[in-house]
Structures are given as C-alpha cells and as structure tokens.
Design an enzyme around this catalytic site. Structure first.
Site, PDB file in Angstrom:
ATOM      1  N   CYS A  86     -50.160  17.400  -4.833  1.00  0.00           N
ATOM      2  CA  CYS A  86     -49.272  18.561  -4.826  1.00  0.00           C
ATOM      3  C   CYS A  86     -47.973  18.096  -5.464  1.00  0.00           C
ATOM      4  O   CYS A  86     -47.290  17.210  -4.949  1.00  0.00           O
ATOM      5  CB  CYS A  86     -49.001  19.032  -3.394  1.00  0.00           C
ATOM      6  SG  CYS A  86     -47.710  20.306  -3.318  1.00  0.00           S
ATOM      7  N   SER A 124     -43.663   8.947  -8.938  1.00  0.00           N
ATOM      8  CA  SER A 124     -42.785   9.961  -9.519  1.00  0.00           C
ATOM      9  C   SER A 124     -41.355   9.452  -9.617  1.00  0.00           C
ATOM     10  O   SER A 124     -40.916   8.655  -8.781  1.00  0.00           O
ATOM     11  CB  SER A 124     -42.800  11.235  -8.673  1.00  0.00           C
ATOM     12  OG  SER A 124     -41.847  12.173  -9.127  1.00  0.00           O
ATOM     13  N   TYR A 151     -41.648  16.068  -1.464  1.00  0.00           N
ATOM     14  CA  TYR A 151     -42.574  15.616  -2.495  1.00  0.00           C
ATOM     15  C   TYR A 151     -42.242  14.182  -2.910  1.00  0.00           C
ATOM     16  O   TYR A 151     -43.125  13.317  -2.951  1.00  0.00           O
ATOM     17  CB  TYR A 151     -42.518  16.537  -3.715  1.00  0.00           C
ATOM     18  CG  TYR A 151     -43.102  15.909  -4.952  1.00  0.00           C
ATOM     19  CD1 TYR A 151     -44.473  15.737  -5.092  1.00  0.00           C
ATOM     20  CD2 TYR A 151     -42.281  15.456  -5.989  1.00  0.00           C
ATOM     21  CE1 TYR A 151     -45.018  15.139  -6.223  1.00  0.00           C
ATOM     22  CE2 TYR A 151     -42.813  14.856  -7.119  1.00  0.00           C
ATOM     23  CZ  TYR A 151     -44.178  14.697  -7.227  1.00  0.00           C
ATOM     24  OH  TYR A 151     -44.707  14.087  -8.348  1.00  0.00           O
ATOM     25  N   LYS A 187     -48.606  25.885 -14.024  1.00  0.00           N
ATOM     26  CA  LYS A 187     -47.729  25.272 -13.031  1.00  0.00           C
ATOM     27  C   LYS A 187     -46.683  26.222 -12.440  1.00  0.00           C
ATOM     28  O   LYS A 187     -45.925  25.832 -11.550  1.00  0.00           O
ATOM     29  CB  LYS A 187     -47.036  24.053 -13.645  1.00  0.00           C
ATOM     30  CG  LYS A 187     -47.993  22.891 -13.903  1.00  0.00           C
ATOM     31  CD  LYS A 187     -47.334  21.742 -14.631  1.00  0.00           C
ATOM     32  CE  LYS A 187     -46.243  21.077 -13.839  1.00  0.00           C
ATOM     33  NZ  LYS A 187     -46.753  20.358 -12.637  1.00  0.00           N
ATOM     34  N   ARG A 224     -31.259  14.810 -18.466  1.00  0.00           N
ATOM     35  CA  ARG A 224     -32.537  14.347 -17.929  1.00  0.00           C
ATOM     36  C   ARG A 224     -33.259  13.522 -18.991  1.00  0.00           C
ATOM     37  O   ARG A 224     -32.990  13.649 -20.180  1.00  0.00           O
ATOM     38  CB  ARG A 224     -33.433  15.542 -17.546  1.00  0.00           C
ATOM     39  CG  ARG A 224     -32.869  16.434 -16.448  1.00  0.00           C
ATOM     40  CD  ARG A 224     -32.975  15.789 -15.078  1.00  0.00           C
ATOM     41  NE  ARG A 224     -32.357  16.619 -14.059  1.00  0.00           N
ATOM     42  CZ  ARG A 224     -32.987  17.578 -13.398  1.00  0.00           C
ATOM     43  NH1 ARG A 224     -34.253  17.846 -13.673  1.00  0.00           N
ATOM     44  NH2 ARG A 224     -32.367  18.261 -12.454  1.00  0.00           N
ATOM     45  N   TYR A 288     -29.777  18.605  -6.419  1.00  0.00           N
ATOM     46  CA  TYR A 288     -29.968  18.670  -7.867  1.00  0.00           C
ATOM     47  C   TYR A 288     -29.651  17.323  -8.518  1.00  0.00           C
ATOM     48  O   TYR A 288     -28.646  16.684  -8.191  1.00  0.00           O
ATOM     49  CB  TYR A 288     -29.064  19.751  -8.453  1.00  0.00           C
ATOM     50  CG  TYR A 288     -29.275  20.015  -9.919  1.00  0.00           C
ATOM     51  CD1 TYR A 288     -30.335  20.797 -10.355  1.00  0.00           C
ATOM     52  CD2 TYR A 288     -28.426  19.464 -10.883  1.00  0.00           C
ATOM     53  CE1 TYR A 288     -30.550  21.038 -11.702  1.00  0.00           C
ATOM     54  CE2 TYR A 288     -28.626  19.698 -12.228  1.00  0.00           C
ATOM     55  CZ  TYR A 288     -29.685  20.489 -12.632  1.00  0.00           C
ATOM     56  OH  TYR A 288     -29.889  20.720 -13.965  1.00  0.00           O
TER      57      TYR A 288
END
Length: 353
Positions: A86, A124, A151, A187, A224, A288
C-alpha cells in the site's frame, strides 16, 4: 545469457506503476519467465499488464499460502522483486499498513533467503521524514530517521527489522524518491504531478500548484528529487544483478522545483506556461516535505554508470510518447523510446555489503 535468465522471476505489485515498468524492462531484455503477483480489484490497473509478457499470474493474497504449500509455480524462483505494497502516503489505517507492508515483506524475505533467491524490495524516501536527519542511505543512520506518516513508518520498520535480524546486507532495499512516468494512471491522488498537470492543461490550459508556507521557499519553489520510472527500473535491475546489499537511494541526485517540473509539460504541448498557486490543505502543512534530494553516491559506487535522464527530457518523453497518445509501456511503436539506455557496469566496481 544474463543472470536474470537463470531461474524464474517473481514480481509482486507487478500490475502496479513501478512493478509493470520493471516487467517492461525485463521484456526489453528478452525475459518473460516471470510470475506476477498483485491485487487486481475493480480499478483498471490490469491494463498495465496487457502489453507485457509473463509466464503466470497469482493474486497476492494467495502468494503466502502458495509459499507454505510449495506451489510448483514458485519452485524455480531465483529472483524476487517485492514491489507490492500500500503506497498511499495518506493511508491512516496503521494496522493495515503493518500487515501489508511490514509482515508480508518479512515472510517473503525469509522465504527468499531460505531459498537463496535474490530479494529486492521497495523501501521509500518517505522513511526520511522531513529530511532533518539527512537523506543519506548509510545504514548506520537508520535508527535516527523519523518518518512523517504511517506509510513511511511501515517501510522504515522493515529496514530496521532486517538490520537487527542481521540480514539487511543480503537484501537490497530501494528508497525510491519522486518517481513519475507511464503506467501510473490507476494511482488516483497518488499519481505524479506530471500526470495531474497534463490533465489540468488539457482541460483548462493551466496548472494548480500548492502555495509555500515556508519562508525559505517561494510558491512553486519547493524542491523534490524527481526520477523517471525508466531510470528507476534500470537502477533496480542493476542492483539486483550486482553484489550490492543494504538500502540504496534511487533518485536523480538533483532537486528541482515544481515549476521546473511542470514547465516542460507546457512546452511538450506547445502551450505557454500558466500556473495558479492554491492553498495547501491544513492536514498536509505540518507533514509537507519542502526539499528532497537523493544522495546517489552509494548507487554510483555499486557500479551504476548510466546517465540519468534530464528532467525536461523525461517529462517530454512521458508527455509526447505516452500521455498524449494514451499509451502504456509495451505499446510503443517500433523500438521502445528509452532515453536512459541500460549500460553494463564494470565488475570491479561492486558496492560493499
């Protein structure tokens, strides 16, 4: 004959974004002895598999019992790419995340180790949290990381478990940064800004980006590390076939602003940039990430020498060859359009486990 042709390849999450891209890259190498596992529900994720070649398919909720029962489809597996999870950063059901992202990974990893199959899994960049502790993939820093959402924590938990169990150096954990590209349509809100912006431009000619609430970043100036999915799977396959072990950052190594990301979309569509800045939801403001940039020196030291696709070239390829004509990976006419061609790495430049 490549290493990957020796034995069957298991890809979990194979109908998903990076999973289907990985199968595409394997097909490009002439490989199709692949067992795909995934949850195919009521969305259109299955469409990612239609142009691809693989030997068999198994529902992911049947995979663990298949391991226990010695299912013949798993007998010759020598490579495991565990990309199923997930991946919603907004998921609040922590128990579900622990069961699906942590416990499932533990079971599959121990099976692979016992079978002496190469185990590569998706961690991740979300494990880094706000980046206050840096974004260095040195395993010595694992315990200092503070993920910002459930997550990220579920992924971090397995990294820590493998390290404490003493098997992390026998595995390859992939800390994917902001990956974008073909096959992400299913997604929903987790699609890349490139996909969302393309649809916005098609609909009304402009793009909406979040305002900045940090004094060091202007609106749209948040940064990013964006990585094209074609590069992401090349890096993944390189690490799988190398002697590398541990966790690795997979990113471009260069942070870009959101404005730099969306501007090439307008150019690819022959339109002038029109950007509107909107309020960020209150629920996101405290969690964020204003800056992410992968330190990819460990990846490079493992022998990965391929050039990483420049952002504008990656966005242009995505928009012109996939989004505009509505294609999936594997639908390319003629030779696949691949700005990041795979290169063989010198055997003398392996990473230390």
């Amino acid at each position: 004959m490549t290493k990957l042709s020796q034995g069957r390849i298991l890809v979990t999450g194979g109908a998903g974004f990076i999973g289907s891209a990985l199968i595409w890259a394997l097909n490009q190498r002439g490989l199709d002895n692949i067992l795909v596992a995934d949850f195919l529900g009521q969305d259109e994720k299955y469409l990612n598999l239609v142009p691809l070649r693989f030997a068999d398919y198994l529902e992911a909720d049947e995979l663990l019992s298949a391991l226990d029962q010695g299912d013949p489809r798993l007998r010759d597996v020598r490579w495991v790419f565990h990309l199923g999870a997930c991946s919603a950063t907004t998921e609040r059901n922590v128990r579900y995340l622990i069961e699906n992202n942590f416990e499932y990974t533990k079971t599959l990893a121990h099976w692979a180790l016992k079978k002496k199959a190469r185990f590569v899994y998706a961690s991740s960049a979300a494990t880094y949290g706000d980046g206050a502790q840096g974004m260095d993939d040195d395993e010595k820093n694992l315990s200092t990381l503070r993920p910002l959402n459930p997550y990220g924590y579920s992924k971090h938990l397995f990294d820590l478990y493998a390290q404490r169990a003493g098997c992390l150096n026998q595995l390859v954990g992939l800390k994917y940064f902001n990956v974008f590209g073909p096959n992400e349509e299913h997604k929903g809100d987790m699609r890349s800004v490139v996909h969302k912006a393309f649809q916005q431009i098609q609909a009304n000619g402009s793009v909406k980006l979040f305002k900045s609430y940090h004094p060091d970043y202007t609106d749209g100036g948040q940064k990013r590390d964006f990585l094209y999915v074609k590069d992401a799977v090349e890096m993944t396959l390189h690490l799988a076939t190398s002697k590398a072990g541990g966790v690795f950052n997979l990113g471009s190594g260069q942070a870009h602003t959101w404005i730099e990301l969306v501007t090439p979309i307008f150019a690819a569509l022959n339109r002038k940039p029109q950007i509107e800045f909107i309020d960020m939801p209150e629920t996101l403001r405290s969690k964020y990430q204003y800056f992410t940039q992968a330190n990819v020196s460990k990846l490079r030291s493992s022998g990965y020498i391929a050039k990483i696709t420049p952002l504008d070239a990656a966005v242009t390829d995505y928009v012109r060859n996939y989004l505009s004509p509505g294609r999936k990976l594997g639908d390319e006419p003629g030779p696949a359009n691949h700005p990041a061609q795979p290169q063989k790495s010198p055997k003398t430049r392996s990473a230390k486990a």
